[in-house]
Design a protein around this motif. Structure first.
Motif, PDB file in Angstrom:
ATOM      1  N   ARG A   9      45.162  37.169  36.631  1.00  0.00           N
ATOM      2  CA  ARG A   9      45.431  37.611  37.831  1.00  0.00           C
ATOM      3  C   ARG A   9      46.424  36.584  38.607  1.00  0.00           C
ATOM      4  O   ARG A   9      47.232  37.024  39.215  1.00  0.00           O
ATOM      5  N   ILE A  26      45.656  43.761  41.837  1.00  0.00           N
ATOM      6  CA  ILE A  26      45.530  43.489  40.314  1.00  0.00           C
ATOM      7  C   ILE A  26      43.880  43.075  40.432  1.00  0.00           C
ATOM      8  O   ILE A  26      43.312  42.213  41.130  1.00  0.00           O
ATOM      9  N   TYR A  27      43.283  44.242  39.695  1.00  0.00           N
ATOM     10  CA  TYR A  27      41.800  44.068  39.780  1.00  0.00           C
ATOM     11  C   TYR A  27      41.057  43.796  38.560  1.00  0.00           C
ATOM     12  O   TYR A  27      41.640  44.105  37.192  1.00  0.00           O
ATOM     13  N   THR A  41      44.845  46.637  36.348  1.00  0.00           N
ATOM     14  CA  THR A  41      43.524  46.030  36.154  1.00  0.00           C
ATOM     15  C   THR A  41      43.620  45.043  34.771  1.00  0.00           C
ATOM     16  O   THR A  41      44.118  45.274  33.931  1.00  0.00           O
TER      17      THR A  41
END
Length: 132
Positions: A9, A26-27, A41
């Motif tokens: 990330r 951005i998970y 993701t």
């Protein structure tokens, strides 16, 4: 968030092209409720896998593209997936005790969307790393 997901990330967010598309969206694992798109993701779909004498962690990145006036959702999802791939391929580095030896691309898979306004591309990577 696992150490390697946090590392990936961070690397993606530091790239100006990726950041221009998704900002900080951005998970880990999944999108939040009512997300703003485009977004990404990152998840670990499996544990370590054996390749010859080295082990790697499989990391899966889903790129969510959204239809705009100038681009289809399909093209937006692929563009985002390609940006991530350009940033990650053959990357190595150290951050917060994570030492990344290499990142290799495994495969891209198109999502099966019923909505023409949102499309996805799932990209799998093999990440060789260790924690110090």
């Amino acid at each position: 968030m696992s150490a390697i997901v946090g590392y990936i990330r961070y690397i993606l967010m530091q790239n100006s092209s990726v950041s221009a598309k998704v900002s900080s969206r951005i998970y880990p694992k999944r999108l939040p409720l009512n997300p703003t798109l485009p977004a990404m993701t990152i998840m670990l779909p499996a544990g370590t896998t054996q390749i010859t004498k080295d082990t790697y962690t499989r990391v899966s990145i889903t790129s969510f593209g959204v239809k705009s006036a100038s681009q289809s959702a399909y093209d937006a999802a692929w563009e985002l997936a390609e940006l991530a791939k350009n940033v990650l391929l053959d990357h190595s580095g150290i951050r917060n005790g994570v030492y990344c030896n290499s990142i290799k691309h495994i495969i891209d898979v198109e999502g099966q969307s019923e909505d023409n306004d949102i499309e996805t591309v799932v990209s799998d990577y093999a990440v060789t790393w260790e924690k110090h």
